[in-house]
Scaffold this motif. Sequence first.
Motif, PDB file in Angstrom:
ATOM      1  N   PRO A 162      39.868  48.373  39.957  1.00 52.92           N
ATOM      2  CA  PRO A 162      38.654  47.750  40.483  1.00 52.92           C
ATOM      3  C   PRO A 162      38.748  46.239  40.705  1.00 52.92           C
ATOM      4  CG  PRO A 162      38.115  49.330  38.771  1.00 52.92           C
ATOM      5  CD  PRO A 162      39.605  49.166  38.742  1.00 52.92           C
ATOM      6  N   PHE A 163      39.447  45.534  39.783  1.00 54.00           N
ATOM      7  CA  PHE A 163      39.452  44.064  39.867  1.00 54.00           C
ATOM      8  C   PHE A 163      40.769  43.523  39.324  1.00 54.00           C
ATOM      9  CE2 PHE A 163      37.250  39.941  38.281  1.00 54.00           C
ATOM     10  CZ  PHE A 163      37.651  39.263  39.413  1.00 54.00           C
ATOM     11  N   LEU A 164      41.599  42.997  40.211  1.00 47.18           N
ATOM     12  CA  LEU A 164      42.907  42.477  39.813  1.00 47.18           C
ATOM     13  C   LEU A 164      42.794  41.354  38.786  1.00 47.18           C
ATOM     14  CD1 LEU A 164      45.989  42.291  40.166  1.00 47.18           C
ATOM     15  CD2 LEU A 164      45.588  40.775  42.122  1.00 47.18           C
ATOM     16  N   LEU A 165      41.744  40.546  38.879  1.00 44.78           N
ATOM     17  CA  LEU A 165      41.623  39.367  38.031  1.00 44.78           C
ATOM     18  C   LEU A 165      40.728  39.591  36.813  1.00 44.78           C
ATOM     19  CD1 LEU A 165      41.399  36.536  40.724  1.00 44.78           C
ATOM     20  CD2 LEU A 165      43.404  37.411  39.516  1.00 44.78           C
ATOM     21  N   LYS A 166      40.547  40.839  36.429  1.00 47.11           N
ATOM     22  CA  LYS A 166      39.778  41.127  35.214  1.00 47.11           C
ATOM     23  C   LYS A 166      40.506  40.511  34.017  1.00 47.11           C
ATOM     24  CE  LYS A 166      37.893  44.916  32.419  1.00 47.11           C
ATOM     25  NZ  LYS A 166      36.556  44.285  32.314  1.00 47.11           N
ATOM     26  N   GLY A 167      39.775  39.806  33.171  1.00 48.43           N
ATOM     27  CA  GLY A 167      40.400  39.132  32.038  1.00 48.43           C
ATOM     28  C   GLY A 167      40.973  37.780  32.401  1.00 48.43           C
TER      29      GLY A 167
END
Length: 213
Positions: free
Chosen positions: A169-174
């Motif tokens: 869903p989101f490459l930049l999670k974290g």
Amino acid sequence: MVLGGWTRRSWIAAAFAVGALAPALAAGDRSILVLGDSLSAEYGLKRGSGWVALLENRLAAEKIAAHVVNASISGETTSGGRSRLPALLAKNKPDVVVIELGGNDALRGLPLPMTEDNLVQMTRAAQQSGAKVLLVGMQVPPNYGTDYSKRFAGLFASVAKKTKAALVPFLLKGVADADDPARMFQADRIHPVAEAHPQMLANVWPELKKLLK
């Protein structure tokens, strides 16, 4: 000429034999094609420190016979990726295609239906070539407006549902939502620093590993 009991002709024949075996040995490896933008092209980073390069290390560490072709280009849009993909599929014949595109569409204010259609067409083209597809989603900052941000983030799930592709869903999670996100980005506040890329790989790896089984 004799070398240790071998004639020069014997050495040449042996060399050709090894050369003939090399493609056969490599043929068992699976191929992973990464089609992305600057987030996958190591923009502003030392070569070998981006998440795609770290992926190669991870594959080796887990003894997974696969090699990575990184076809990512800084500034790439979904339209650019769509135009390049057919040649990349024909040349590399990948088993898995990772599509990490869409962020530059948003930065340029391109129509969301166009971005979604490009992603759908790329995914289907890869699938028709025999590859499994992993879509890597992106989100935009709140200053784009709540409605736009929500619609943009949702289009990746929509494409995955339409095409039955795997999804991160989101490459930049974290990274973008870290406690101190400023330290995770370069001075432009768009591209992550090298220290953020292990987390980016950690976001991608679980879904990618499933496709490699």
